[in-house]
Design a protein around this motif. Structure first.
Motif, PDB file in Angstrom:
ATOM      1  N   SER A 112       0.813  -1.215   0.000  1.00 33.10           N
ATOM      2  CA  SER A 112       0.000   0.000   0.000  1.00 33.10           C
ATOM      3  C   SER A 112       0.848   1.267   0.000  1.00 33.10           C
ATOM      4  O   SER A 112       0.336   2.351  -0.288  1.00 33.10           O
ATOM      5  CB  SER A 112      -0.939   0.005   1.211  1.00 33.10           C
ATOM      6  OG  SER A 112      -0.212  -0.002   2.414  1.00 33.10           O
ATOM      7  N   GLU A 113       2.146   1.153   0.307  1.00 31.79           N
ATOM      8  CA  GLU A 113       3.019   2.330   0.320  1.00 31.79           C
ATOM      9  C   GLU A 113       3.580   2.652  -1.061  1.00 31.79           C
ATOM     10  O   GLU A 113       4.131   3.740  -1.255  1.00 31.79           O
ATOM     11  CB  GLU A 113       4.162   2.107   1.314  1.00 31.79           C
ATOM     12  CG  GLU A 113       3.694   2.005   2.764  1.00 31.79           C
ATOM     13  CD  GLU A 113       4.819   1.693   3.720  1.00 31.79           C
ATOM     14  OE1 GLU A 113       5.945   1.405   3.236  1.00 31.79           O
ATOM     15  OE2 GLU A 113       4.593   1.727   4.942  1.00 31.79           O
ATOM     16  N   HIS A 114       3.496   1.709  -2.007  1.00 35.30           N
ATOM     17  CA  HIS A 114       3.964   1.920  -3.390  1.00 35.30           C
ATOM     18  C   HIS A 114       5.400   2.427  -3.416  1.00 35.30           C
ATOM     19  O   HIS A 114       5.735   3.414  -4.074  1.00 35.30           O
ATOM     20  CB  HIS A 114       3.039   2.897  -4.122  1.00 35.30           C
ATOM     21  CG  HIS A 114       1.614   2.413  -4.227  1.00 35.30           C
ATOM     22  ND1 HIS A 114       1.194   1.599  -5.251  1.00 35.30           N
ATOM     23  CD2 HIS A 114       0.537   2.615  -3.424  1.00 35.30           C
ATOM     24  CE1 HIS A 114      -0.106   1.324  -5.088  1.00 35.30           C
ATOM     25  NE2 HIS A 114      -0.518   1.920  -3.982  1.00 35.30           N
ATOM     26  N   THR A 115       6.266   1.715  -2.692  1.00 34.27           N
ATOM     27  CA  THR A 115       7.664   2.128  -2.596  1.00 34.27           C
ATOM     28  C   THR A 115       8.404   2.024  -3.930  1.00 34.27           C
ATOM     29  O   THR A 115       9.451   2.648  -4.104  1.00 34.27           O
ATOM     30  CB  THR A 115       8.397   1.268  -1.551  1.00 34.27           C
ATOM     31  OG1 THR A 115       8.226  -0.127  -1.879  1.00 34.27           O
ATOM     32  CG2 THR A 115       7.827   1.511  -0.155  1.00 34.27           C
ATOM     33  N   TYR A 116       7.883   1.244  -4.886  1.00 31.45           N
ATOM     34  CA  TYR A 116       8.532   1.115  -6.188  1.00 31.45           C
ATOM     35  C   TYR A 116       8.535   2.445  -6.954  1.00 31.45           C
ATOM     36  O   TYR A 116       9.283   2.609  -7.919  1.00 31.45           O
ATOM     37  CB  TYR A 116       7.819   0.038  -7.020  1.00 31.45           C
ATOM     38  CG  TYR A 116       6.343   0.304  -7.229  1.00 31.45           C
ATOM     39  CD1 TYR A 116       5.894   1.041  -8.313  1.00 31.45           C
ATOM     40  CD2 TYR A 116       5.404  -0.178  -6.323  1.00 31.45           C
ATOM     41  CE1 TYR A 116       4.548   1.294  -8.495  1.00 31.45           C
ATOM     42  CE2 TYR A 116       4.059   0.062  -6.508  1.00 31.45           C
ATOM     43  CZ  TYR A 116       3.630   0.804  -7.592  1.00 31.45           C
ATOM     44  OH  TYR A 116       2.282   1.056  -7.760  1.00 31.45           O
ATOM     45  N   LEU A 117       7.709   3.398  -6.537  1.00 29.79           N
ATOM     46  CA  LEU A 117       7.679   4.709  -7.190  1.00 29.79           C
ATOM     47  C   LEU A 117       8.882   5.565  -6.823  1.00 29.79           C
ATOM     48  O   LEU A 117       9.141   6.584  -7.457  1.00 29.79           O
ATOM     49  CB  LEU A 117       6.395   5.454  -6.817  1.00 29.79           C
ATOM     50  CG  LEU A 117       5.074   4.861  -7.319  1.00 29.79           C
ATOM     51  CD1 LEU A 117       3.891   5.661  -6.769  1.00 29.79           C
ATOM     52  CD2 LEU A 117       5.032   4.817  -8.838  1.00 29.79           C
ATOM     53  N   GLY A 118       9.613   5.155  -5.792  1.00 28.03           N
ATOM     54  CA  GLY A 118      10.741   5.954  -5.341  1.00 28.03           C
ATOM     55  C   GLY A 118      10.336   6.948  -4.270  1.00 28.03           C
ATOM     56  O   GLY A 118       9.210   6.929  -3.747  1.00 28.03           O
ATOM     57  N   ARG A 119      11.226   7.842  -3.943  1.00 28.75           N
ATOM     58  CA  ARG A 119      10.980   8.826  -2.895  1.00 28.75           C
ATOM     59  C   ARG A 119      10.103   9.950  -3.439  1.00 28.75           C
ATOM     60  O   ARG A 119      10.419  10.570  -4.455  1.00 28.75           O
ATOM     61  CB  ARG A 119      12.309   9.394  -2.385  1.00 28.75           C
ATOM     62  CG  ARG A 119      12.167  10.280  -1.151  1.00 28.75           C
ATOM     63  CD  ARG A 119      13.532  10.723  -0.638  1.00 28.75           C
ATOM     64  NE  ARG A 119      13.422  11.512   0.568  1.00 28.75           N
ATOM     65  CZ  ARG A 119      13.352  10.994   1.783  1.00 28.75           C
ATOM     66  NH1 ARG A 119      13.369   9.688   1.940  1.00 28.75           N
ATOM     67  NH2 ARG A 119      13.262  11.773   2.857  1.00 28.75           N
ATOM     68  N   LEU A 120       8.994  10.221  -2.762  1.00 28.61           N
ATOM     69  CA  LEU A 120       8.051  11.249  -3.195  1.00 28.61           C
ATOM     70  C   LEU A 120       7.946  12.348  -2.146  1.00 28.61           C
ATOM     71  O   LEU A 120       8.035  12.089  -0.937  1.00 28.61           O
ATOM     72  CB  LEU A 120       6.663  10.644  -3.434  1.00 28.61           C
ATOM     73  CG  LEU A 120       6.563   9.486  -4.438  1.00 28.61           C
ATOM     74  CD1 LEU A 120       5.127   9.001  -4.541  1.00 28.61           C
ATOM     75  CD2 LEU A 120       7.080   9.902  -5.801  1.00 28.61           C
TER      76      LEU A 120
ATOM     77  N   CYS B  69      -9.206  12.902  -7.262  1.00 31.49           N
ATOM     78  CA  CYS B  69      -8.108  12.305  -6.498  1.00 31.49           C
ATOM     79  C   CYS B  69      -7.270  13.390  -5.845  1.00 31.49           C
ATOM     80  O   CYS B  69      -6.903  14.374  -6.497  1.00 31.49           O
ATOM     81  CB  CYS B  69      -7.223  11.447  -7.401  1.00 31.49           C
ATOM     82  SG  CYS B  69      -8.028   9.955  -8.024  1.00 31.49           S
ATOM     83  N   GLN B  70      -6.984  13.208  -4.580  1.00 30.65           N
ATOM     84  CA  GLN B  70      -6.121  14.121  -3.833  1.00 30.65           C
ATOM     85  C   GLN B  70      -4.682  13.627  -3.913  1.00 30.65           C
ATOM     86  O   GLN B  70      -4.393  12.463  -3.636  1.00 30.65           O
ATOM     87  CB  GLN B  70      -6.567  14.172  -2.372  1.00 30.65           C
ATOM     88  CG  GLN B  70      -5.549  14.740  -1.420  1.00 30.65           C
ATOM     89  CD  GLN B  70      -5.374  16.233  -1.571  1.00 30.65           C
ATOM     90  OE1 GLN B  70      -6.346  16.958  -1.618  1.00 30.65           O
ATOM     91  NE2 GLN B  70      -4.141  16.687  -1.655  1.00 30.65           N
ATOM     92  N   VAL B  71      -3.778  14.501  -4.325  1.00 28.85           N
ATOM     93  CA  VAL B  71      -2.358  14.135  -4.413  1.00 28.85           C
ATOM     94  C   VAL B  71      -1.773  14.073  -3.006  1.00 28.85           C
ATOM     95  O   VAL B  71      -1.869  15.027  -2.239  1.00 28.85           O
ATOM     96  CB  VAL B  71      -1.585  15.157  -5.270  1.00 28.85           C
ATOM     97  CG1 VAL B  71      -0.100  14.818  -5.290  1.00 28.85           C
ATOM     98  CG2 VAL B  71      -2.147  15.184  -6.679  1.00 28.85           C
ATOM     99  N   ARG B  72      -1.182  12.917  -2.657  1.00 33.24           N
ATOM    100  CA  ARG B  72      -0.556  12.750  -1.347  1.00 33.24           C
ATOM    101  C   ARG B  72       0.968  12.727  -1.435  1.00 33.24           C
ATOM    102  O   ARG B  72       1.647  12.942  -0.442  1.00 33.24           O
ATOM    103  CB  ARG B  72      -1.055  11.457  -0.705  1.00 33.24           C
ATOM    104  CG  ARG B  72      -2.550  11.472  -0.389  1.00 33.24           C
ATOM    105  CD  ARG B  72      -2.874  12.467   0.706  1.00 33.24           C
ATOM    106  NE  ARG B  72      -4.299  12.587   0.926  1.00 33.24           N
ATOM    107  CZ  ARG B  72      -5.014  11.771   1.707  1.00 33.24           C
ATOM    108  NH1 ARG B  72      -4.399  10.758   2.307  1.00 33.24           N
ATOM    109  NH2 ARG B  72      -6.289  11.955   1.867  1.00 33.24           N
ATOM    110  N   GLY B  73       1.494  12.447  -2.608  1.00 35.23           N
ATOM    111  CA  GLY B  73       2.938  12.447  -2.800  1.00 35.23           C
ATOM    112  C   GLY B  73       3.250  12.687  -4.262  1.00 35.23           C
ATOM    113  O   GLY B  73       2.508  12.256  -5.139  1.00 35.23           O
ATOM    114  N   LYS B  74       4.370  13.394  -4.561  1.00 34.04           N
ATOM    115  CA  LYS B  74       4.703  13.691  -5.955  1.00 34.04           C
ATOM    116  C   LYS B  74       6.202  13.864  -6.108  1.00 34.04           C
ATOM    117  O   LYS B  74       6.931  14.148  -5.155  1.00 34.04           O
ATOM    118  CB  LYS B  74       3.982  14.949  -6.429  1.00 34.04           C
ATOM    119  CG  LYS B  74       4.430  16.226  -5.726  1.00 34.04           C
ATOM    120  CD  LYS B  74       3.735  17.441  -6.302  1.00 34.04           C
ATOM    121  CE  LYS B  74       4.229  18.718  -5.604  1.00 34.04           C
ATOM    122  NZ  LYS B  74       3.596  19.922  -6.164  1.00 34.04           N
TER     123      LYS B  74
END
Length: 442
Positions: free
Chosen positions: A66-74, A144-149
């Motif tokens: 659920s943390e989607h760590t494969y996206l890298g540091r956001l 959708c609310q952006v929580r990390g980018k």
């Protein structure tokens, strides 16, 4: 087969063997009415839930996917207040290939700075539009609310959470979206109307005295209140949530989820819509309904049937209902994003039907949606259609040792009521009992 019969009467029997990969859990379910009635007692429910918790132990940290760590540091983005229901808002939008329910986490990799609304300020909201799912000649979507980018060269990586449903509102020229070209790229914006979430009180509340309202859920007080009304109590029970919540409790025990994920009835109805296997028509009906009660009654009907997961291309039966489990704390069906930016709705199952799938690639841990597992592409044996991915544990402590992630775009949900008699339950016996072999402990 009835959901209540399947989950309330279930009695698990573990056949202990030396190799834990081949431990078999056997369940015999009697379909006679006497046993069905006994299953409704609270004691039966508790024992069945204990059996579910004991049939296989997950050692994997289900928080990780659920943390989607494969996206890298956001970069973390602060939350914003919800829009007022019925209000008209102007937000950036992008198309999405499947229906998304509020409460779901959606990772996105976009090829342009879509959040740069007008060149002067940046938005923390984005609208996903379901162009492929029109309803009564109207187009819907979800805010959708952006929580990390994180902005990387020509792409922007986002971690968003779906919050509110909306309907596209035509602009002055009659178009549903407006495009603005900037730096040789087109950005799309739309006017959206935020849809309400209607939560009706218990219909018997109006017949309760003020000192009884707080405890009106008790069966005795509901009976007294019904005696003061026009209709008998069983009529009101059909529009209540007690029976539905009992089914939900058994469904959560089956998935090994300890408690209801949310105390909010609105978000609970959407969580169930995401995690109960649904046909495309059922998905649309649940999303487009404004009434929480209507959604819960639809869920109630859907929970009465088991189903199978079939290949959309050749209709081959890929996996069974009993093989479904939650590999993430968010449930069994979660959206993940591949490096190309395509979002895959992924359903996790312990295994597929024997000889229906095969892998076509070497195990890889690159961009793995489940940290601690390698993945391989899995295809349908009959038609070579991409069906999902096979995951294998790279750490000895991780259990299950292997599982499958079925791609939502590649499978369809087939109710057992609609399957041919020979496929409704291949393990059905002539004496009226059913033997269901559960997935091995891994």
């Amino acid at each position: 087969m009835c959901f209540r019969q399947f989950y309330s009467n279930i009695r698990l029997k573990c056949l202990q063997q030396q190799d834990d990969e081949s431990v078999e859990l056997v369940n015999r379910v009697s379909l006679n009415d006497n046993q069905h009635d006994r299953s409704l007692h609270a004691g039966s429910t508790v024992s069945s839930q204990d059996g579910f918790r004991n049939r296989f132990k997950l050692t994997y940290n289900i928080q990780l996917p659920s943390e989607h760590t494969y996206l890298g540091r956001l970069e973390r983005v602060d939350s914003l207040e919800l829009f007022e229901p019925g209000s008209i808002q102007h937000i950036p939008v992008t198309g999405h290939h499947s229906i998304v329910y509020p409460g779901e986490t959606i990772p996105l990799i976009l090829t342009n700075s879509l959040l740069d609304v007008d060149g002067r300020h940046e938005s923390s909201r984005i609208g996903l539009v379901f162009w492929e799912y029109p309803y009564r000649q109207r187009i819907f979507g979800v805010v959708c609310q952006v929580r990390g980018k994180d902005v990387r060269d020509s792409i922007i990586v986002l971690k968003t959470v779906a919050q509110q449903r909306f309907e596209l509102v035509p602009q002055q020229d009659g178009s549903l979206t407006r495009s603005v070209r900037r730096e040789d790229r087109a950005h799309y914006y739309a006017q959206v109307k935020i849809l309400p979430e209607i939560l009706l009180p218990d219909p018997l509340t109006s017949f309760c005295a003020s000192n009884m309202v707080k405890i009106s859920h008790l069966n005795r007080n509901r009976l007294l209140a019904a005696q003061s009304s026009v209709w008998p109590k069983f009529v009101y029970d059909q529009y209540g949530s007690n029976d539905i919540l009992c089914k939900v409790g058994r469904f959560l025990a089956f998935l090994q989820i300890e408690s209801v994920p949310t105390a909010d009835p609105v978000m609970l109805s959407f969580w169930l819509a995401r995690n109960i296997p649904l046909s495309d028509s059922d998905r649309k009906e649940l999303f487009f309904s404004n009434s929480v009660l209507t959604r819960m009654l639809l869920v109630n009907n859907i929970l009465d049937d088991t189903c199978a997961f079939c290949c959309k291309k050749c209709d081959c039966r890929i996996a069974n209902y009993t093989d479904m489990f939650a590999m993430s704390k968010q449930g069994v069906s979660i959206s993940y994003c591949n490096p190309s930016g395509f979002v895959h709705e992924t359903l996790t199952v312990y295994r597929t039907v024997e000889k229906t799938t095969r892998t076509t690639s070497k195990p890889s841990t690159d961009f793995s949606w489940f940290p601690g597992y390698s993945w391989q592409i899995a295809i349908c044996n009959r038609c070579n259609n991409h069906i999902g991915w096979k995951y294998i544990a790279t750490k000895r402590s991780n259990k299950p040792k292997k599982f499958y992630g079925l791609c939502g775009k590649s499978i369809r949900v087939a109710s057992n009521r609609k399957l041919p008699d020979s496929e409704q339950n291949p393990l059905a016996k002539t004496d009226g009992s059913i033997v269901i072999t559960q997935p091995p402990v891994q």
